[in-house]
Design a protein around this motif. Structure first.
Motif, PDB file in Angstrom:
ATOM      1  N   UNK B 170      42.371  36.427 -69.871  1.00  0.00           N
ATOM      2  CA  UNK B 170      42.765  35.270 -69.210  1.00  0.00           C
ATOM      3  C   UNK B 170      42.091  35.324 -67.893  1.00  0.00           C
ATOM      4  N   UNK B 171      40.996  34.618 -67.372  1.00  0.00           N
ATOM      5  CA  UNK B 171      39.999  34.797 -66.367  1.00  0.00           C
ATOM      6  C   UNK B 171      40.752  34.184 -65.223  1.00  0.00           C
ATOM      7  N   UNK B 172      40.312  35.099 -64.076  1.00  0.00           N
ATOM      8  CA  UNK B 172      41.140  34.376 -62.821  1.00  0.00           C
ATOM      9  C   UNK B 172      40.569  33.212 -62.574  1.00  0.00           C
ATOM     10  N   UNK B 173      39.409  32.733 -62.793  1.00  0.00           N
ATOM     11  CA  UNK B 173      38.836  31.245 -62.524  1.00  0.00           C
ATOM     12  C   UNK B 173      39.728  30.325 -63.387  1.00  0.00           C
ATOM     13  N   UNK B 175      42.684  30.003 -63.851  1.00  0.00           N
ATOM     14  CA  UNK B 175      43.740  29.392 -62.963  1.00  0.00           C
ATOM     15  C   UNK B 175      43.228  28.362 -62.141  1.00  0.00           C
ATOM     16  N   UNK B 176      41.914  28.256 -61.789  1.00  0.00           N
ATOM     17  CA  UNK B 176      41.515  27.321 -60.647  1.00  0.00           C
ATOM     18  C   UNK B 176      41.580  25.999 -61.413  1.00  0.00           C
TER      19      UNK B 176
END
Lengths: 424, 424
Positions: B170-173, B175-176
């Motif tokens: 689950x990429x941090x990006x 969450x954006x």
């Protein structure tokens, strides 16, 4: 140029000590050794956190390491974290820090650098502000950067994970902190980054990002943290146990004298250049009690004051300390000299006084006895909150003392209760 | 201006139906009813995802709702998600989607809008590109936005949580994504945002951000998802079960005719304007078998084709369908007519043929029988991959058939195996 390069096979003669003293680990160690052997001028990254502008001798442990490596010809790159400071890295803190304004950051960075260059060689330091690259960072840049890491990776950071697991707030913006710090390493092409053990995660993220972006990845140079003057917790402003680089000489000297004997060898190793062999000798002396720890502590105090104020200031501080605190030969208060009699008259039994659990004493009486000031002046100091006993602000009540208890009066006047039967 | 306003107490006469049909929930319902009663021109936010440019009648369910609200005087604000599309929202997907280039996004958005305005009134639509505000979004803006939400909040989104828990990336990006979409609501001051049930989390984040930033928060209007032509999974391009808005009339007609009877009422409710009372009547007819479902399905097919190609095209499509597939009266193949004899000669026992588990048939024989083409032509179609049996591409091998099995030849020629003993 070639003349300056060392042989590709040999480490510089000083390297061994530099790589051992105060160092927890260097990841990966072999890679860093190769880099040192290569003869390249290495770029030593160090991050300045402008949200904490006051440097203490705990910071200096790391700065001294940088200085040693500068002396081998390497280049410090000081990153002014003017962006990350605005985010606030809550490393090890349970509460999200408030964001700083740009102006606060700038003022703090100036204060920080003034102190930083007490230790680090300004000539061999390149100063870079994060704003150089982050002021123009676009949303696309943010997306590209954040897409290289997963949420799970970020939650491997101990304090993130702990707060997440404990259902304490962990802001999405906080995940950005290690990523921005990592991006700094890419921009400046760091060869090594330095930090305390609480920074290991961030240093490794930098290494990974460089690798991911096709750059030679930095080594992570992890240093031990210095314990505070309380001898128990890490040195930290918020814990009030620091010796600051800009403390006046007398205050530095007094604070060093207040550290417990148990912390003495750690301080000698991390904050002075006393050679390892000599440290081993001192350790032995302390173990077989062939030296008074007080004498070693005075040497430590002199060494530290001399670093930040010069040898002459160190001599003066010592003389003043001796004049004020050692008129009687020692700033210790003998157990047997405690004003028990007076207490017995106010209703404490002799059995209680002599019990191992400690003896009750009027704080004002104690202060008056320790300093020679009048009882009324002692009461005034207590009312002002200037007296601490065993780390707690003293009140006018009776306090419970034991051998080993400490009394602090003002900012840096310390006394310790010593059991007469075990002293000298 | 006041003349246009309805009474503050009454809902518009059509509102009841609009708020019920195909609607899962409106959060909070009361707030939205008050907004409708207020007489204000509401701003109806709908996000266009340019990574999925082809609209199908599943999308149209929602667009038709927008259209109805436009007819009550409200304003659609279409957000072209040119930024979020570059991030990729993996809603319900197990794999992080590739990021699109800006050019792909622009071309896709054009395709999307051409189809969007088949349903939605362009005159009452304001088109806003995310790039208007996100092109100049600074890192400071990102920090401010992300600081308003915690990681735990973001992981309340089902698919995020599932992937996180399953240790899938689950990429941090990612969450954006919901945060940017939420920020859109703030910029355009949305009164309501529309989405399928899979969008509920994102809609709520928008509501929360508006509230957090002191804006009147949007209501979240959550619609049912239309099932695909397979009657089982949600309509989705990647599942190959869509009826696209731009499919030619004959193809739309044929695809509608291929849906299972079980999906019929759902389609009638979500994709047509047939009044609720009439739907109730049709439901009853189907239940007591007083109507042939085929006839209802043909009406559905006409209604849908008429929406996107006009009534005349719908008539033509029906005529063509009847000519090709209903020469024999039905595109069904009777179980008893299957070419079992031939199979028995190649070693299949009569017992096996007649077992409830299904009967083995040569695919080519079946195709030839169903369409009247030659065996060699049937084999060629199978080799080209043009034949599917029960959703699987047919090969030259023997296939296992049961009453209820479907055969698809080409893009939209469907046959169904019917047990003679139970038909007519």
């Amino acid at each position: 140029v070639t003349a300056k390069r060392a042989s590709k096979k040999d480490l510089p003669p000083d390297a061994e000590g530099i790589l051992a003293r105060g160092v927890i680990e260097i990841i990966p160690r072999d890679e860093f050794l190769d880099a040192l052997r290569s003869g390249r001028k290495l770029r030593l990254k160090f991050g300045l956190d402008p949200s904490k502008p006051d440097l203490h001798i705990g910071h200096a442990v790391l700065l001294r390491k940088l200085r040693r490596l500068q002396e081998l010809g390497h280049q410090v790159v000081l990153i002014v974290g003017d962006w990350t400071a605005q985010i606030g890295d809550p490393s090890g803190q349970s509460i999200t820090r408030p964001m700083l304004t740009a102006e606060e950051v700038r003022a703090n960075a100036e204060t920080y650098m003034r102190q930083f260059f007490h230790v680090v060689d300004r000539e061999r330091t390149e100063i870079r502000w994060q704003s150089e690259w982050f002021d123009n960072f676009t949303l696309a840049d943010v997306v590209r950067l954040t897409s290289r890491f997963t949420v799970a990776q970020m939650l491997q950071r101990d304090d993130f994970r702990q707060r997440f697991d404990a259902q304490k707030p962990l802001g999405v913006h906080e995940l950005l902190y290690p990523l921005l710090q990592a991006y700094d390493s890419v921009v400046i092409e760091a060869d090594v980054e330095f930090g305390g053990s609480d920074q290991l995660f961030n240093l490794l993220v930098g290494r990974e990002l460089q690798q991911d972006m096709g750059q030679r990845p930095q080594s992570c140079f992890v240093m031990r943290l210095l314990v505070g003057t309380d001898g128990a917790q890490k040195m930290s402003k918020s814990l009030g146990n620091t010796i600051d680089l800009e403390d006046p000489p007398g205050e530095q000297y007094g604070k060093v004298m207040s550290i417990p004997d148990s912390a003495l060898l750690d301080y000698l190793e991390l904050t002075t250049d006393i050679p390892d062999e000599e440290l081993a000798f001192i350790r032995k002396q302390l173990e077989d009690r062939s030296v008074n720890p007080m004498e070693i502590k005075k040497r430590l105090a002199r060494e530290i004051v001399a670093q930040f104020h010069g040898a002459s200031a160190a001599q003066d501080a010592e003389a003043e300390f001796e004049r004020v605190f050692q008129q009687g030969g020692t700033p210790e208060i003998l157990w047997k000299d405690l004003p028990f009699a007076q207490l017995i008259t106010i209703g404490i039994s002799p059995a209680e006084v002599l019990s191992a659990k400690g003896a009750p004493v009027m704080a004002a009486t104690l202060v008056a006895m320790a300093t020679g000031i009048s009882m009324s002046e002692a009461r005034r100091l207590i009312e002002q909150g200037a007296v601490e006993i065993d780390g707690k602000r003293a009140t006018k009540k009776i306090v419970n003392l034991k051998p080993g208890s400490t009394i602090r009066i003002g900012r840096h006047h310390f006394f310790r209760i010593v059991d007469a039967s075990k002293s000298s």
